[in-house]
Design an enzyme around this catalytic site. Structure first.
Site, PDB file in Angstrom:
ATOM      1  N   CYS A 141       0.818  -1.220   0.000  1.00 53.76           N
ATOM      2  CA  CYS A 141       0.000   0.000   0.000  1.00 53.76           C
ATOM      3  C   CYS A 141       0.847   1.263   0.000  1.00 53.76           C
ATOM      4  CB  CYS A 141      -0.936   0.001   1.202  1.00 53.76           C
ATOM      5  SG  CYS A 141      -1.708  -1.599   1.479  1.00 53.76           S
TER       6      CYS A 141
ATOM      7  N   HIS B  89      -9.185   2.201  -2.251  1.00 54.65           N
ATOM      8  CA  HIS B  89      -7.802   1.791  -2.021  1.00 54.65           C
ATOM      9  C   HIS B  89      -7.335   0.863  -3.131  1.00 54.65           C
ATOM     10  CE1 HIS B  89      -4.153   0.853  -0.134  1.00 54.65           C
ATOM     11  NE2 HIS B  89      -4.529  -0.127   0.656  1.00 54.65           N
TER      12      HIS B  89
END
Lengths: 136, 378
Positions: free
Chosen positions: B80, B322
């Protein structure tokens, strides 16, 4: 019962023939004393390769837990998963042999070997869980 | 080391985009950043692409469409944190004088690849049945247990996130929800219902950076990268405190030391809220609150616009979405616009210093594989 290592580079991590019943097997560094689970060929604390077999206690304590409603492929849904802290100072990721609503933080638990299920890749998944002490 | 500034941004709505190839939606975002910067594409000396699930050399695949080739193109994978790390390296290329202008962007298309993070087969926790929502749910359970935080309080974070997501045209979810809707939604991993979790999104984000001393040639309001820190989590095999992410706490200390700033100086902040509890965990770890006290800031409205430290007032990962690779630079684009006064309905008036924080998870033994924090300023 034969157990194949699930995590590819982990050595045998469950010994059903230990004196006094089944034990999980970790490693202890022969040089610095660092301990970990599962077994490892090299110490992450001092890079020593002098790693000794470390049978772990059967009893631990739930550090935290959750009910995973959609488990990864090959695992039962829901999966009740947890981190269990062992007296030897290692934390183990494991499954709990309980119903949703039963587990809580700091709950005492005991190792419980279970009949493994075979997943689609032919791996024998979930060969041990931890259970409430009276159910282990 | 030279000071570095952001002079161009490119951003798109994060959402399910599985009917086009990612290269086709990514190049216009990269081009937008270059056009906004007003630089001659030939002056870009290096490019860095952050991506976690797009296979080999996504940077080259996107940039060849724009003919932006021949220069060093580095592909950065840090789960991430991927594009935040890409930005850090683009900044370093400028800071060290290797080039005057550099490009950083992020791209991923999870809904086409069908994948989120791919964990190592040697990794005990993930091999034995762990998944990321489960990991964060366990952090939440312990945090709630130790500090007496309730599910109703965690639910308030989801409601807040969706409230701000509804103001953000880039957000995957642009709809407000009630506490009741959050509580009654499908359970994912106790205590999280699906509305506590970030959606799986597709998208791209981009920034152009240059040496601060030439930034005014291009931008009337360049945003300076005041400080940038990247760390990995420490390998720990024992009793880690899962209520205090050590890598974030350690990186924040270094960041504050480097910049001479403290948490009290930050006007607006984006943290890695892949799940609601993260706002509490990272508020504590970044020093906005003492351990266990973040929930007081939440209850007092200090995480809202007008509060002490507006946190994820873009909707954050929970609402903006995301896509993994582009997430870090998306935060940077949002905070750049805040500092330039371009944030529309979600503008924090008079914001001068902004922080972006993004971790990258999924390696057993490390609280996070990566953490990247930036302070931006005008």
């Amino acid at each position: 019962m034969e157990f194949e290592p699930l995590a590819l580079s982990a050595g045998p991590y469950l010994d059903l023939q230990c004196e006094g019943g089944a034990r999980l097997i970790g490693s202890e560094c022969g040089d610095c004393g660092h301990r970990l689970f599962p077994t490892a060929a090299v110490c992450p604390n001092c890079m020593s390769e002098n790693m000794k077999r470390l049978p772990l206690s059967r009893d631990g304590r739930v550090y935290s837990f959750t009910v995973l409603r959609q488990a990864p492929p090959g695992f039962e849904s829901p999966s009740i998963i947890a981190y269990v802290d062992m007296p030897e100072g290692v934390r183990i990721f494991t499954h709990l042999d309980m119903q949703p609503g039963e587990p809580h933080c700091d709950m005492p638990v005991r190792l419980k070997p279970v009949a493994p299920k075979t997943d689609k890749l032919g791996r024998k998944v979930v060969q041990f869980k931890f259970a409430a002490v009276e159910n282990a | 080391m030279r000071s570095v500034s952001i002079i161009g941004t490119g951003m798109m709505r994060f959402m399910k985009r599985d009917t086009v190839n990612m290269v086709d939606f990514a190049w216009p975002i990269v081009k937008a950043a270059i056009v906004e910067a007003g630089v001659d594409p030939k002056s870009i000396g290096a490019a860095y692409c952050g991506s976690a699930a797009s296979g080999s050399m996504p940077g080259q695949r996107v940039l060849k469409r724009l003919g932006l080739t021949g220069i060093p193109i580095s592909n950065v994978e840090g789960a991430c944190s991927s594009s935040a790390i890409a930005l850090r390296h683009a900044s370093l290329a400028v800071a060290t004088g290797e080039c005057d202008v550099a490009l950083a962007f992020g791209v991923d298309q999870l809904n086409l690849s069908g994948k989120t993070l791919v964990h190592g087969t040697e990794d005990w926790d993930f091999a034995y049945g762990l998944a990321m929502p489960g990991l964060y749910a366990m952090r939440a359970q312990r945090y709630m247990y130790e500090y007496g935080v309730t599910i109703e309080q965690l639910t308030k974070i989801a409601v807040k996130s969706k409230k701000y997501g509804a103001l953000n045209p880039w957000a995957h979810f642009q709809q407000e929800v009630t506490a009741e809707q959050v509580m009654n939604a499908r359970m994912v991993a106790d205590p999280f219902t699906v509305l506590h979790c970030c959606p799986r999104s597709d998208g791209a984000s981009a920034v152009v950076v240059c040496a601060s001393d030439i930034a005014h040639r291009y931008s009337s309001k360049p945003v300076k990268i005041v400080s940038s820190v990247q760390r990995s989590g420490k390998m720990m095999t024992g009793f880690r405190d899962m209520t205090m992410p050590e890598s974030t706490q350690r990186a924040a200390r270094i960041l504050y030391e480097q910049s001479g700033l403290g948490p009290e100086d930050i006007d607006v902040c984006e943290v890695h809220d892949a799940f609601t509890v993260n706002e509490l965990l990272y508020s504590d770890a970044l020093g906005f609150s003492k351990p266990g006290e973040a929930v007081k800031l939440l209850e007092d409205g200090d995480f809202d616009i007008g509060g002490r430290i507006p946190l994820n007032i873009t909707g954050g990962l929970v609402s903006r979405g995301h896509p993994i690779g582009p997430t870090g630079i998306a935060q940077v684009v949002e905070m750049t616009h805040q500092l330039q006064g371009r944030a529309g309905k979600r503008q924090v008036e008079g914001a001068k210093l902004a922080m972006t924080h993004v971790t990258g998870g999924g390696v057993a033994g490390l609280d996070h594989g990566a953490v990247t924090i930036h302070i931006l300023g005008v």
